[in-house]
Design a protein around this motif. Structure first.
Motif, PDB file in Angstrom:
ATOM      1  N   THR A 188       0.882  -1.221   0.112  1.00 56.90           N
ATOM      2  CA  THR A 188      -0.048  -0.020  -0.077  1.00 56.90           C
ATOM      3  C   THR A 188       0.942   1.129   0.091  1.00 56.90           C
ATOM      4  N   LEU A 189       0.749   1.932  -1.084  1.00 55.97           N
ATOM      5  CA  LEU A 189       1.427   3.257  -1.247  1.00 55.97           C
ATOM      6  C   LEU A 189       0.693   4.356  -1.334  1.00 55.97           C
ATOM      7  N   SER A 190       1.012   5.583  -0.813  1.00 51.22           N
ATOM      8  CA  SER A 190       0.471   6.846  -1.299  1.00 51.22           C
ATOM      9  C   SER A 190       1.813   8.008  -1.363  1.00 51.22           C
ATOM     10  N   HIS A 191       1.644   8.969  -2.504  1.00 55.13           N
ATOM     11  CA  HIS A 191       2.874   9.601  -2.785  1.00 55.13           C
ATOM     12  C   HIS A 191       2.739  10.944  -3.203  1.00 55.13           C
ATOM     13  N   ALA A 192       3.206  12.125  -2.896  1.00 54.78           N
ATOM     14  CA  ALA A 192       2.968  13.244  -3.083  1.00 54.78           C
ATOM     15  C   ALA A 192       3.601  13.541  -4.479  1.00 54.78           C
ATOM     16  N   THR A 193       2.848  14.372  -5.428  1.00 54.52           N
ATOM     17  CA  THR A 193       3.477  14.637  -6.640  1.00 54.52           C
ATOM     18  C   THR A 193       3.486  16.142  -7.331  1.00 54.52           C
ATOM     19  N   LEU A 230       4.175  -6.432  -9.837  1.00 57.48           N
ATOM     20  CA  LEU A 230       2.992  -6.840  -8.715  1.00 57.48           C
ATOM     21  C   LEU A 230       1.604  -6.375  -9.460  1.00 57.48           C
ATOM     22  N   ASP A 231       0.582  -6.870  -8.902  1.00 60.19           N
ATOM     23  CA  ASP A 231      -0.820  -6.974  -9.534  1.00 60.19           C
ATOM     24  C   ASP A 231      -1.395  -5.731  -8.722  1.00 60.19           C
ATOM     25  N   LEU A 232      -1.801  -4.668  -9.565  1.00 60.88           N
ATOM     26  CA  LEU A 232      -2.603  -3.720  -9.008  1.00 60.88           C
ATOM     27  C   LEU A 232      -3.970  -3.743  -8.957  1.00 60.88           C
ATOM     28  N   LEU A 233      -4.462  -3.594  -7.596  1.00 59.53           N
ATOM     29  CA  LEU A 233      -5.894  -3.907  -7.201  1.00 59.53           C
ATOM     30  C   LEU A 233      -6.671  -2.704  -8.033  1.00 59.53           C
ATOM     31  N   ASP A 234      -7.867  -2.932  -8.382  1.00 57.88           N
ATOM     32  CA  ASP A 234      -8.790  -1.976  -8.916  1.00 57.88           C
ATOM     33  C   ASP A 234      -8.982  -0.830  -7.793  1.00 57.88           C
ATOM     34  N   ALA A 260      -2.015   7.182  -4.953  1.00 56.72           N
ATOM     35  CA  ALA A 260      -2.118   6.236  -4.226  1.00 56.72           C
ATOM     36  C   ALA A 260      -2.469   4.802  -4.904  1.00 56.72           C
ATOM     37  N   ALA A 261      -2.103   3.791  -4.265  1.00 59.95           N
ATOM     38  CA  ALA A 261      -2.670   2.381  -4.988  1.00 59.95           C
ATOM     39  C   ALA A 261      -2.181   1.223  -4.211  1.00 59.95           C
ATOM     40  N   VAL A 262      -2.808   0.140  -4.250  1.00 57.96           N
ATOM     41  CA  VAL A 262      -2.515  -1.167  -3.435  1.00 57.96           C
ATOM     42  C   VAL A 262      -2.394  -1.895  -4.410  1.00 57.96           C
ATOM     43  N   ALA A 263      -1.199  -3.260  -4.378  1.00 54.63           N
ATOM     44  CA  ALA A 263      -0.870  -4.157  -5.374  1.00 54.63           C
ATOM     45  C   ALA A 263      -0.671  -5.416  -4.627  1.00 54.63           C
ATOM     46  N   ARG A 264      -1.179  -6.419  -5.042  1.00 52.58           N
ATOM     47  CA  ARG A 264      -0.740  -7.883  -4.615  1.00 52.58           C
ATOM     48  C   ARG A 264       0.596  -8.437  -5.054  1.00 52.58           C
TER      49      ARG A 264
END
Length: 266
Positions: A188-193, A230-234, A260-264
């Motif tokens: 699980t990641l979030s990151h400023a851009t 990794l496999d990104l979740l929807d 932000a994104a979450v991946a398996r």
């Protein structure tokens, strides 16, 4: 069951710290004048930073809730910051009472508040590690005392990697943290851009660097690189406010420059 990890270094209140600045943005009281001064400089450049902090917090809640509902019962949260309720373990143990959660941070003030992070359910367990993400091996070694790496673990690096510059190889750090985790684990990641306002974010980054905190915002493409293999979740990689807003958090901050994104891990 609860326990704490390593001893912290002495608290340095002569320079701002990102965790205490984040606490200030959230309206907390666990910060010092030097943190408030630096935070106000950021606010003067980017007034929406307070909403950005709240948006990030809500994303963490939603992502943790979704993974717990998917059956994940182990969580490693690095860069947890000063406790703000509900904490990650309160979210996931509300769904899975026997969930195990390890928190890690490098600010001594977070260790002082570790007791708030350690109020686990009777069935579950929480632990705190005083460690720096730039030394992933040390964090993993301490986390193994609480987590079973033969079973899936949700690794959370929320609003952390923009405090790791390219010089410290954040991509390598992510790979080293994921490598020992079992297949079926999550990132699980979030990151400023700075994609939407590069000049403002150059100035914000400079505030952090002048205060002694490394900082580097990244593009969407750079952020996507952390999920290689990794496999990104929807719904994939998106702005944090748009990541599953239907999961019960206020739908605000849609234009907040936070990916932000979450991946398996397959």
């Amino acid at each position: 069951m609860t326990d704490a990890g390593l001893r912290a270094k002495p608290l340095d209140t002569s320079r701002p710290h990102s965790a205490r600045m984040y606490d200030y943005f959230l309206g907390g009281k666990d910060n010092y004048p030097v943190d408030a001064e630096a935070a106000e400089q950021v606010i003067s450049l980017f007034p929406a930073v307070r909403e950005m902090a709240r948006t990030n917090r809500r994303f963490m809640h939603r992502a943790s809730r979704l993974l717990a509902e998917r059956g994940v019962s182990q969580f490693l949260d690095i860069g947890t910051g000063i406790p703000t309720e509900p904490n990650l373990h309160q979210i996931v143990q509300g769904i899975t009472p026997d969930a195990r959660v390890v928190y890690a941070d490098n600010d001594p003030i977070v260790l002082r508040h570790a007791e708030a992070l350690l109020h686990s359910t009777r069935e579950g367990r929480t632990a705190y590690v005083h460690g720096d993400v730039r030394e992933p091996g040390e964090i993993l070694a301490a986390a193994r005392q609480t987590l079973d790496f033969t079973q899936p673990v949700a690794l959370s690096l929320v609003a952390l990697l923009h405090l790791v510059t390219d010089e410290d190889e954040p991509g390598r750090i992510v790979r080293e943290l994921l490598e020992p985790l079992a297949p079926g684990s999550y990132l699980t990641l979030s990151h400023a851009t700075g994609d939407f306002d590069p000049e403002t974010w150059e100035r914000v980054v400079e505030v952090y660097r002048k205060g002694g905190t490394p900082a580097q915002v990244r593009s969407r493409e750079e952020f996507a690189g952390f999920f290689a293999g990794l496999d990104l979740l929807d719904p994939g990689l998106t702005l944090a406010a748009l990541w599953h807003p239907e999961l019960g958090e206020p739908h605000e901050g849609e234009e907040t420059p936070l990916y932000a994104a979450v991946a398996r891990k397959p």
